[in-house]
Design an enzyme around this catalytic site. Sequence first.
Site, mmCIF file in Angstrom:
data_model
loop_
_atom_site.group_PDB
_atom_site.id
_atom_site.type_symbol
_atom_site.label_atom_id
_atom_site.label_comp_id
_atom_site.label_asym_id
_atom_site.label_seq_id
_atom_site.Cartn_x
_atom_site.Cartn_y
_atom_site.Cartn_z
ATOM 1 N N TYR A 18 0.835 -1.193 0.000
ATOM 2 C CA TYR A 18 0.000 0.000 0.000
ATOM 3 C C TYR A 18 0.881 1.258 0.000
ATOM 4 C CZ TYR A 18 -3.344 3.521 1.472
ATOM 5 O OH TYR A 18 -4.102 4.668 1.545
ATOM 6 N N GLU A 40 -11.903 4.691 4.006
ATOM 7 C CA GLU A 40 -11.466 5.614 5.065
ATOM 8 C C GLU A 40 -12.569 5.836 6.092
ATOM 9 O OE1 GLU A 40 -8.541 6.745 5.820
ATOM 10 O OE2 GLU A 40 -7.398 6.437 3.988
ATOM 11 N N TRP A 48 -5.736 1.076 10.124
ATOM 12 C CA TRP A 48 -5.811 1.019 8.672
ATOM 13 C C TRP A 48 -5.489 -0.389 8.165
ATOM 14 C CZ3 TRP A 48 -8.400 2.842 5.036
ATOM 15 C CH2 TRP A 48 -7.975 2.841 3.710
#
Length: 178
Positions: A18, A40, A48
């Site tokens: 990522y 998000e 995350w």
Amino acid sequence: MNKKRCPWAGSDATYIRYHDEEWGVPTHDDRELFEMLVLESFQAGLSWITILKKRENFKKAFDDFNVEKVANYDDAKVEELKSNEGIIRHKGKITSAINNAQIFIEIQREFGSFDEYIWSFTDGKTIKAEFLTESDLSKHISRDLKKRGMKFVGPTIIYSYLEAIGVIDNHQKDCFKY
């Protein structure tokens, strides 16, 4: 040779991919912009990495983030999503994703695309930033999105969103992506 990365990328392969391939890369595709907005918003209060590891499940559950389909989800679909163990089963976040899809479409109609809208706040330019959790920019965009009716779009979530889509570039100076 090991590449020097931002410390948050750590050693997890999902985080490294990522960091190296997506985070801070300018994104202009409305489907991808919607995907990151949904992810998000689901991340609120969670790590995350939790979201990234469930990303494929989210893609399947939310029809590959097709904004028109998500905008038309009904109560039966909400119940289906609430029982889907592959995603975060928070009813408020699920219903906000549907609500936000509807507003996303309204913004597309008004601006021609969500891309035009979100990048208009910086005149289409990526901003180099210091590592923060929110900024005047994220506060301004958050207020605008909330005024339009979006949910789970507070300044911290929007700051992370802007980093994810490359509006804000927070790669540290010693990172190879800087």
